[in-house]
Design a protein around this motif. Structure first.
Motif, PDB file in Angstrom:
ATOM      1  N   SER A 146       0.875  -1.183   0.000  1.00  0.00           N
ATOM      2  CA  SER A 146       0.000   0.000   0.000  1.00  0.00           C
ATOM      3  C   SER A 146       0.905   1.224   0.000  1.00  0.00           C
ATOM      4  CB  SER A 146      -0.909   0.002   1.226  1.00  0.00           C
ATOM      5  OG  SER A 146      -0.140   0.055   2.419  1.00  0.00           O
ATOM      6  N   CYS A 172       1.225   5.716   0.022  1.00  0.00           N
ATOM      7  CA  CYS A 172       0.744   7.100   0.001  1.00  0.00           C
ATOM      8  C   CYS A 172       1.596   7.860  -0.998  1.00  0.00           C
ATOM      9  CB  CYS A 172       0.871   7.746   1.381  1.00  0.00           C
ATOM     10  SG  CYS A 172      -0.507   7.385   2.471  1.00  0.00           S
ATOM     11  N   TYR A 208      -4.020   7.827  -1.227  1.00  0.00           N
ATOM     12  CA  TYR A 208      -3.727   6.537  -0.588  1.00  0.00           C
ATOM     13  C   TYR A 208      -4.118   5.435  -1.560  1.00  0.00           C
ATOM     14  CZ  TYR A 208      -4.069   2.463   2.424  1.00  0.00           C
ATOM     15  OH  TYR A 208      -3.924   1.203   2.962  1.00  0.00           O
ATOM     16  N   PRO A 216      -4.378   1.518  -1.890  1.00  0.00           N
ATOM     17  CA  PRO A 216      -4.297   0.202  -1.237  1.00  0.00           C
ATOM     18  C   PRO A 216      -3.585  -0.789  -2.156  1.00  0.00           C
ATOM     19  CG  PRO A 216      -6.530   0.627  -2.037  1.00  0.00           C
ATOM     20  CD  PRO A 216      -5.745   1.872  -2.291  1.00  0.00           C
ATOM     21  N   GLN A 232     -10.352  -2.262  -0.483  1.00  0.00           N
ATOM     22  CA  GLN A 232     -10.190  -1.027   0.281  1.00  0.00           C
ATOM     23  C   GLN A 232     -10.395   0.182  -0.625  1.00  0.00           C
ATOM     24  OE1 GLN A 232      -6.266  -1.740   2.210  1.00  0.00           O
ATOM     25  NE2 GLN A 232      -7.113  -0.411   3.792  1.00  0.00           N
ATOM     26  N   TYR A 276      -2.428  11.339   8.080  1.00  0.00           N
ATOM     27  CA  TYR A 276      -2.387   9.892   7.820  1.00  0.00           C
ATOM     28  C   TYR A 276      -2.972   9.137   9.015  1.00  0.00           C
ATOM     29  CZ  TYR A 276       1.047  10.595   3.965  1.00  0.00           C
ATOM     30  OH  TYR A 276       1.696  10.971   2.823  1.00  0.00           O
ATOM     31  N   ARG A 277      -2.511   9.520  10.207  1.00  0.00           N
ATOM     32  CA  ARG A 277      -2.936   8.790  11.412  1.00  0.00           C
ATOM     33  C   ARG A 277      -4.426   9.006  11.696  1.00  0.00           C
ATOM     34  NH1 ARG A 277       1.565   6.416  13.109  1.00  0.00           N
ATOM     35  NH2 ARG A 277       3.552   7.509  12.931  1.00  0.00           N
ATOM     36  N   LEU A 289      -6.517   7.589   7.771  1.00  0.00           N
ATOM     37  CA  LEU A 289      -6.294   6.276   7.139  1.00  0.00           C
ATOM     38  C   LEU A 289      -6.666   5.168   8.117  1.00  0.00           C
ATOM     39  CD1 LEU A 289      -2.810   6.802   5.400  1.00  0.00           C
ATOM     40  CD2 LEU A 289      -5.065   6.772   4.308  1.00  0.00           C
ATOM     41  N   SER A 290      -7.264   4.088   7.603  1.00  0.00           N
ATOM     42  CA  SER A 290      -7.598   2.966   8.490  1.00  0.00           C
ATOM     43  C   SER A 290      -6.333   2.204   8.884  1.00  0.00           C
ATOM     44  CB  SER A 290      -8.606   2.034   7.826  1.00  0.00           C
ATOM     45  OG  SER A 290      -8.116   1.614   6.577  1.00  0.00           O
ATOM     46  N   GLU A 291      -5.307   2.242   8.021  1.00  0.00           N
ATOM     47  CA  GLU A 291      -3.996   1.698   8.388  1.00  0.00           C
ATOM     48  C   GLU A 291      -2.911   2.496   7.674  1.00  0.00           C
ATOM     49  OE1 GLU A 291      -4.336  -2.419   7.062  1.00  0.00           O
ATOM     50  OE2 GLU A 291      -3.296  -1.902   5.206  1.00  0.00           O
ATOM     51  N   MET A 292      -1.731   2.549   8.283  1.00  0.00           N
ATOM     52  CA  MET A 292      -0.637   3.313   7.690  1.00  0.00           C
ATOM     53  C   MET A 292      -0.114   2.585   6.447  1.00  0.00           C
ATOM     54  SD  MET A 292      -0.266   6.137   9.372  1.00  0.00           S
ATOM     55  CE  MET A 292       1.387   6.839   9.388  1.00  0.00           C
ATOM     56  N   ASP A 306       2.541   1.053   3.482  1.00  0.00           N
ATOM     57  CA  ASP A 306       3.824   0.342   3.494  1.00  0.00           C
ATOM     58  C   ASP A 306       4.951   1.244   2.989  1.00  0.00           C
ATOM     59  OD1 ASP A 306       2.654  -2.105   4.331  1.00  0.00           O
ATOM     60  OD2 ASP A 306       1.979  -2.458   2.269  1.00  0.00           O
TER      61      ASP A 306
END
Length: 258
Positions: A47, A49, A61, A63, A71, A176-177, A180-183, A185
């Motif tokens: 994934s 950004c 973002y 996925p 996603q 981002y934090r 986003l549901s997850e940070m 890669d």
């Protein structure tokens, strides 16, 4: 830059004025590069950004697997990129410099984190995506307020530049934090700010251990990425392909742009 003038002078088909079609269906007209990012920079196993740092920062973002992912692809303007930094450099150099090459001047200062925390409470940073901004917010008047806020701290010009750099990177990290549901890669930088080594190092410190690299390192020239993106949007316009991503701009529909 007016399409009609270019068409007249070159006698060539010219695609311009990309944002109005998205605005017409309730979108914000920005960021418009996100659909192109999906096609050019999605990765099957990472994934990503894609963080553009021009005058303003914006992110897409991506996925894993891009459009084939379950996603959502999302994007938004993160806040100031280089706009406040460049204005501050012009101010402190009495107009002899227009930007801080490689972030050398800022790297000689110490960021005032109390100020950064204060500035991050600004309404724009709390707003949920889709959202966009510009120099009408993060421009001259905003910088003047920042300089007033900095007065009690007796900061040197280098300290102010370091603090404004930290505002750019902290606003990116915070968004981002927050949104986003997850940070991701990986983070891929592009735009003029990708050359600012001090800014890049600050972002890397904040996002560790996520690698922060440039789009050039994965095959898409960071200096020309925005131009390439709009060339692709123009190509799609000629092919009758939609150009906006409603989940990014807030539009009611995907439409032809340009």
């Amino acid at each position: 830059g007016r399409g009609a003038v270019i068409a007249q002078l070159t006698n060539m088909t010219t695609i311009s004025n990309f944002r109005v079609a998205d605005l017409a269906v309730g979108g914000q007209g920005a960021p418009l590069v996100s659909r192109v990012d999906v096609y050019l920079l999605s990765h099957p196993t990472y994934s990503r950004c894609v963080q553009n740092i021009g005058g303003i920062g914006n992110v897409t973002y991506l996925p894993r697997n891009g459009l084939n992912s379950s996603q959502a692809i999302i994007g938004w303007d993160t806040g100031p990129g280089n706009s406040l930094l460049d204005l501050a450099v012009q101010f402190f150099s009495n107009g002899t410099k227009t930007y801080d090459q490689d972030g050398v001047w800022a790297s000689q200062g110490t960021a005032c984190l109390s100020l950064v925390e204060q500035w991050l409470k600004q309404d724009f940073f709390q707003q949920s995506p889709p959202k966009s901004t510009g120099r009408e917010l993060f421009g001259q008047a905003y910088l003047e307020q920042c300089l007033i806020d900095a007065q009690p701290y007796n900061l040197s010009p280098a300290d102010v530049l370091a603090t404004l750099t930290e505002l750019t990177t902290a606003s990116i990290e915070q968004s981002y934090r927050q949104f986003l549901s997850e940070m991701p890669d990986q983070v891929l930088l592009c735009g003029g700010g990708s050359h600012n080594l001090d800014l890049k190092q600050s972002l890397q410190r904040r996002l560790n251990p996520i690698p922060v690299i440039t789009t050039s390192e994965v095959g898409l020239d960071a200096d020309f990425k925005e131009a390439i993106a709009f060339a692709v949007l123009a190509y799609w316009r000629l092919q009758g392909e939609v150009g906006n991503l409603p989940e990014v701009t807030g539009a009611e529909a995907a439409v032809l742009v340009g």
